[in-house]
Scaffold this motif. Structure first.
Motif, mmCIF file in Angstrom:
data_model
loop_
_atom_site.group_PDB
_atom_site.id
_atom_site.type_symbol
_atom_site.label_atom_id
_atom_site.label_comp_id
_atom_site.label_asym_id
_atom_site.label_seq_id
_atom_site.Cartn_x
_atom_site.Cartn_y
_atom_site.Cartn_z
ATOM 1 N N ASP A 45 10.354 -34.210 10.390
ATOM 2 C CA ASP A 45 9.613 -34.035 9.125
ATOM 3 C C ASP A 45 10.354 -33.073 8.202
ATOM 4 O O ASP A 45 10.435 -33.304 6.989
ATOM 5 C CB ASP A 45 8.221 -33.426 9.386
ATOM 6 C CG ASP A 45 7.287 -34.420 10.040
ATOM 7 O OD1 ASP A 45 7.580 -35.633 9.979
ATOM 8 O OD2 ASP A 45 6.272 -33.989 10.623
ATOM 9 N N ALA A 46 10.861 -31.978 8.770
ATOM 10 C CA ALA A 46 11.537 -30.956 7.950
ATOM 11 C C ALA A 46 12.780 -31.568 7.285
ATOM 12 O O ALA A 46 13.083 -31.262 6.125
ATOM 13 C CB ALA A 46 11.931 -29.761 8.817
ATOM 14 N N ILE A 47 13.466 -32.446 7.991
ATOM 15 C CA ILE A 47 14.655 -33.087 7.404
ATOM 16 C C ILE A 47 14.229 -34.049 6.294
ATOM 17 O O ILE A 47 14.816 -34.083 5.218
ATOM 18 C CB ILE A 47 15.482 -33.807 8.507
ATOM 19 C CG1 ILE A 47 15.966 -32.783 9.535
ATOM 20 C CG2 ILE A 47 16.668 -34.559 7.898
ATOM 21 C CD1 ILE A 47 16.521 -33.391 10.812
ATOM 22 N N VAL A 48 13.160 -34.812 6.558
ATOM 23 C CA VAL A 48 12.655 -35.740 5.538
ATOM 24 C C VAL A 48 12.246 -34.957 4.283
ATOM 25 O O VAL A 48 12.555 -35.362 3.161
ATOM 26 C CB VAL A 48 11.461 -36.561 6.090
ATOM 27 C CG1 VAL A 48 10.756 -37.319 4.982
ATOM 28 C CG2 VAL A 48 11.940 -37.527 7.175
ATOM 29 N N GLN A 49 11.572 -33.821 4.478
ATOM 30 C CA GLN A 49 11.143 -33.016 3.318
ATOM 31 C C GLN A 49 12.341 -32.526 2.520
ATOM 32 O O GLN A 49 12.335 -32.522 1.301
ATOM 33 C CB GLN A 49 10.311 -31.824 3.781
ATOM 34 C CG GLN A 49 8.844 -32.182 3.985
ATOM 35 C CD GLN A 49 8.131 -31.179 4.882
ATOM 36 O OE1 GLN A 49 8.556 -30.041 5.001
ATOM 37 N NE2 GLN A 49 7.069 -31.632 5.517
ATOM 38 N N ARG A 50 13.371 -32.110 3.204
ATOM 39 C CA ARG A 50 14.572 -31.640 2.501
ATOM 40 C C ARG A 50 15.234 -32.767 1.715
ATOM 41 O O ARG A 50 15.790 -32.554 0.650
ATOM 42 C CB ARG A 50 15.581 -31.091 3.498
ATOM 43 C CG ARG A 50 15.515 -29.604 3.510
ATOM 44 C CD ARG A 50 16.630 -28.967 4.246
ATOM 45 N NE ARG A 50 16.329 -27.553 4.250
ATOM 46 C CZ ARG A 50 16.965 -26.648 3.540
ATOM 47 N NH1 ARG A 50 17.995 -26.992 2.799
ATOM 48 N NH2 ARG A 50 16.608 -25.381 3.574
ATOM 49 N N LEU A 51 15.148 -33.967 2.282
ATOM 50 C CA LEU A 51 15.749 -35.114 1.579
ATOM 51 C C LEU A 51 15.000 -35.414 0.290
ATOM 52 O O LEU A 51 15.555 -35.998 -0.646
ATOM 53 C CB LEU A 51 15.734 -36.352 2.480
ATOM 54 C CG LEU A 51 16.862 -36.406 3.511
ATOM 55 C CD1 LEU A 51 16.590 -37.491 4.539
ATOM 56 C CD2 LEU A 51 18.208 -36.643 2.844
ATOM 57 N N ALA A 52 13.740 -34.998 0.242
ATOM 58 C CA ALA A 52 12.933 -35.261 -0.956
ATOM 59 C C ALA A 52 13.268 -34.287 -2.077
ATOM 60 O O ALA A 52 12.951 -34.536 -3.232
ATOM 61 C CB ALA A 52 11.453 -35.158 -0.606
ATOM 62 N N VAL A 53 13.949 -33.160 -1.722
ATOM 63 C CA VAL A 53 14.324 -32.166 -2.736
ATOM 64 C C VAL A 53 15.529 -32.721 -3.490
ATOM 65 O O VAL A 53 16.421 -33.299 -2.873
ATOM 66 C CB VAL A 53 14.703 -30.823 -2.042
ATOM 67 C CG1 VAL A 53 15.192 -29.798 -3.057
ATOM 68 C CG2 VAL A 53 13.514 -30.306 -1.265
ATOM 69 N N PRO A 54 15.586 -32.563 -4.842
ATOM 70 C CA PRO A 54 16.736 -33.086 -5.583
ATOM 71 C C PRO A 54 18.059 -32.556 -5.022
ATOM 72 O O PRO A 54 18.097 -31.433 -4.506
ATOM 73 C CB PRO A 54 16.508 -32.568 -7.003
ATOM 74 C CG PRO A 54 15.062 -32.251 -7.084
ATOM 75 C CD PRO A 54 14.591 -31.934 -5.707
ATOM 76 N N ALA A 55 19.123 -33.376 -5.166
ATOM 77 C CA ALA A 55 20.419 -33.118 -4.521
ATOM 78 C C ALA A 55 20.870 -31.667 -4.584
ATOM 79 O O ALA A 55 21.308 -31.107 -3.587
ATOM 80 C CB ALA A 55 21.471 -34.018 -5.131
ATOM 81 N N THR A 56 20.755 -31.011 -5.763
ATOM 82 C CA THR A 56 21.284 -29.650 -5.880
ATOM 83 C C THR A 56 20.524 -28.678 -4.997
ATOM 84 O O THR A 56 21.061 -27.663 -4.600
ATOM 85 C CB THR A 56 21.183 -29.150 -7.339
ATOM 86 O OG1 THR A 56 19.859 -29.392 -7.781
ATOM 87 C CG2 THR A 56 22.184 -29.844 -8.236
ATOM 88 N N GLY A 57 19.255 -29.004 -4.714
ATOM 89 C CA GLY A 57 18.466 -28.089 -3.901
ATOM 90 C C GLY A 57 18.616 -28.343 -2.416
ATOM 91 O O GLY A 57 18.118 -27.577 -1.598
ATOM 92 N N ALA A 58 19.321 -29.426 -2.066
ATOM 93 C CA ALA A 58 19.345 -29.827 -0.661
ATOM 94 C C ALA A 58 19.951 -28.781 0.247
ATOM 95 O O ALA A 58 19.557 -28.656 1.400
ATOM 96 C CB ALA A 58 20.105 -31.133 -0.511
#
Ligand code: NAD
Length: 344
Positions: free
Chosen positions: A327-340
Motif C-alpha cells: 500500500d505504501a508503495i502504491v501511495q507513493r506512486l500516486a504522488v506526482p513524479a517530483t514528489g516521488a
C-alpha cells in the motif's frame, strides 16, 4: 498499449507477494491484462503434474510472465517446477542484480553487482542415481554451446548497461574438464569484447571471500548454474537479504521474472514477508517490456518507502505487513513524479 502477462502466484508466501506486486504494477500507469495460472503441489491432484502444459502454453503465448516462488520437496517427490519451467522454455540466462538500497543498514553502502547465471544445465539436469545402497551419483553437464551463450549474454548485458567488467566464476582447478570448458568458453567470448569490456576470472571459493570483503571490485559476474545460485544468495545478503533480491529468467522465446528467494513456508499466509524482491522483479519486467519511465517510477517509490523506513517488513527492521508495504508503495506512486523521492 495493454501488456498481456502470465501471472503465476506460486505457493508459500508467493500469493501474498504476487497480490502486492500486481497492485503496485497496476498503479504504475502501465496497463496490464493478467492471465493468472497456477503451478505447484496444489494443482497435482487435478492435473497429475505440478507444471501443467497450460501454464507453459500461457507463457509461450504471452512471452512474458511474473511468478511467485514454488516449493520443491527436499530429497524426494517431484522435480523442481522452477527448474523444469526454465528448461522447458529455454530461459538460459538468470539475471540477478544486487544493488544497495539507501536506508537499509548493511555492511556496505555501494554494492552494485549483477549475477548472470547459466540456467539450463550443470548439476540441475536432474541426472542422478544410486550406486548400491550407500552411494549416489549426480552428473554435471557443461557444454560449450550453453557456456558461450551465457558468456555472450553477460558481455552484451555489460555493453548495453555501461558496465566495465565481466568476471567468470568457476572451479576449473578441480573440475578441469567441465568447469575448464566453461572458463575456456568465457575466454573465447571475452576476446570479441577486448578493449570494450574488461574480463577476468575467479575460483568460486575465493570469489565468495572477495565478495564479502571487497564487493566494490566486482561488476558483472557470469557463473555456471549451481555457483550462480549460491553466489546470488550471498550477493542478496550484501544488500539487505532475500527480501530485496529480484531476478529475471531470459530466453529467446520468453522471459519469466521472479525473486531470488523461495516460498519461505514458515511465513506463508502471515502477511509478513517482504514483497520488495518480487516488485523489483516487476521493475525488471517493465524494463523488458520497454516501459522505462514506469520502471523508474516504481523503483523510486520502493526506494522511497524503504529510505523512509516507517512501513517496511520485519526483515528490514519494521513491523508492517506485506500488504501495508505494498500500500505504501502504491501511495507513493500516486504522488506526482517530483514528489516521488521526497520524504512524505
Ligand atoms: P527461502 O528463500 O524460501 O527462505 C529462506 C529464508 O529467507 C526464510 O526463512 C526467510 O527468513 C527469508 N526470506 C525469504 N524470502 C523472504 C521475503 N520475501 N521476505 C522476508 N524474508 C524472506 O529458502 P528455503 O527455505 O531454502 O526454501 C523454501 C522453499 O522454496 C523450498 O521448497 C525451495 O525449493 C523453494 N525455492 C523456490 C524458488 C523459486 O521458486 N524460484 C527459489 C528458491 C527456493
Amino acid at each position: 498499449m495493454t501488456h498481456r502477462v502470465t501471472l503465476i502466484p506460486g505457493d508459500g508466501i508467493g500469493p501474498e507477494l504476487a497480490e502486492a506486486t500486481r497492485r503496485v504494477l497496476d498503479a504504475s500507469g502501465v496497463a496490464f491484462d493478467w492471465e493468472v495460472v497456477d503451478a505447484g503441489e496444489a494443482v497435482m491432484a487435478e492435473h497429475g503434474t505440478p507444471l501443467p502444459e497450460s501454464v507453459l502454453e500461457s507463457i509461450r503465448r504471452n512471452r512474458v510472465a511474473i511468478k511467485g516462488p514454488i516449493t520443491t520437496p527436499v530429497g524426494e517427490g517431484f522435480r523442481s517446477v522452477n527448474v523444469t519451467l526454465r528448461q522447458a522454455l529455454g530461459l538460459y540466462a538468470n539475471v540477478r542484480p544486487a544493488r544497495s538500497i539507501e536506508g537499509l543498514k548493511t555492511r556496505y553502502d555501494d554494492v552494485d553487482l549483477v549475477i548472470v547465471r547459466e540456467n539450463t544445465e550443470d548439476l540441475y539436469g536432474g541426472i542422478e542415481h544410486r550406486v548400491g545402497r550407500d552411494a549416489a551419483e549426480s552428473i554435471k553437464i557443461i557444454t560449450r554451446e550453453a557456456s558461450e551463450r551465457i558468456a555472450r549474454y553477460a558481455f552484451e548485458y555489460a555493453v548495453a548497461n555501461g558496465r566495465r567488467k565481466v568476471t567468470a566464476v568457476h572451479k576449473a582447478n578441480i573440475m578441469k574438464l567441465s568447469d575448464g570448458l566453461f572458463l575456456d568458453s568465457c575466454r573465447a567470448i571475452a576476446a570479441a569484447y577486448d578493449g570494450r569490456v574488461e574480463f577476468e576470472d575467479r575460483i568460486v571459493d575465493n570469489m565468495c571471500m572477495q565478495l564479502v570483503q571487497k564487493p566494490d571490485l566486482y561488476d558483472v559476474l557470469v557463473l555456471p548454474n549451481l555457483y550462480g545460485d549460491i553466489v546470488s544468495d550471498l550477493a542478496a545478503g550484501l544488500v539487505g537479504g532475500l527480501g530485496v533480491a529480484p531476478g529475471a529468467n531470459i530466453g529467446t522465446e520468453a522471459a519469466v521474472f521472479e525473486a531470488v528467494h523461495g516460498s519461505a513456508p514458515k511465513y506463508a499466509g502471515l502477511n509478513k514477508a517482504n514483497p520488495t524482491a518480487l516488485i523489483l522483479s516487476g521493475v525488471l519486467m517493465l524494463r523488458h517490456l520497454g516501459e522505462q519511465a514506469a520502471a523508474e517510477r516504481v523503483e523510486m517509490a520502493i526506494r522511497g518507502v524503504i529510505a523512509e523506513g516507517r512501513t517496511v517488513t520485519y526483515d528490514l527492521g519494521g513491523t508492517a505487513g506485506t500488504s501495508e508495504f505494498g500500500d505504501a508503495i502504491v501511495q507513493r506512486l500516486a504522488v506526482p513524479a517530483t514528489g516521488a523521492t521526497a520524504p512524505a
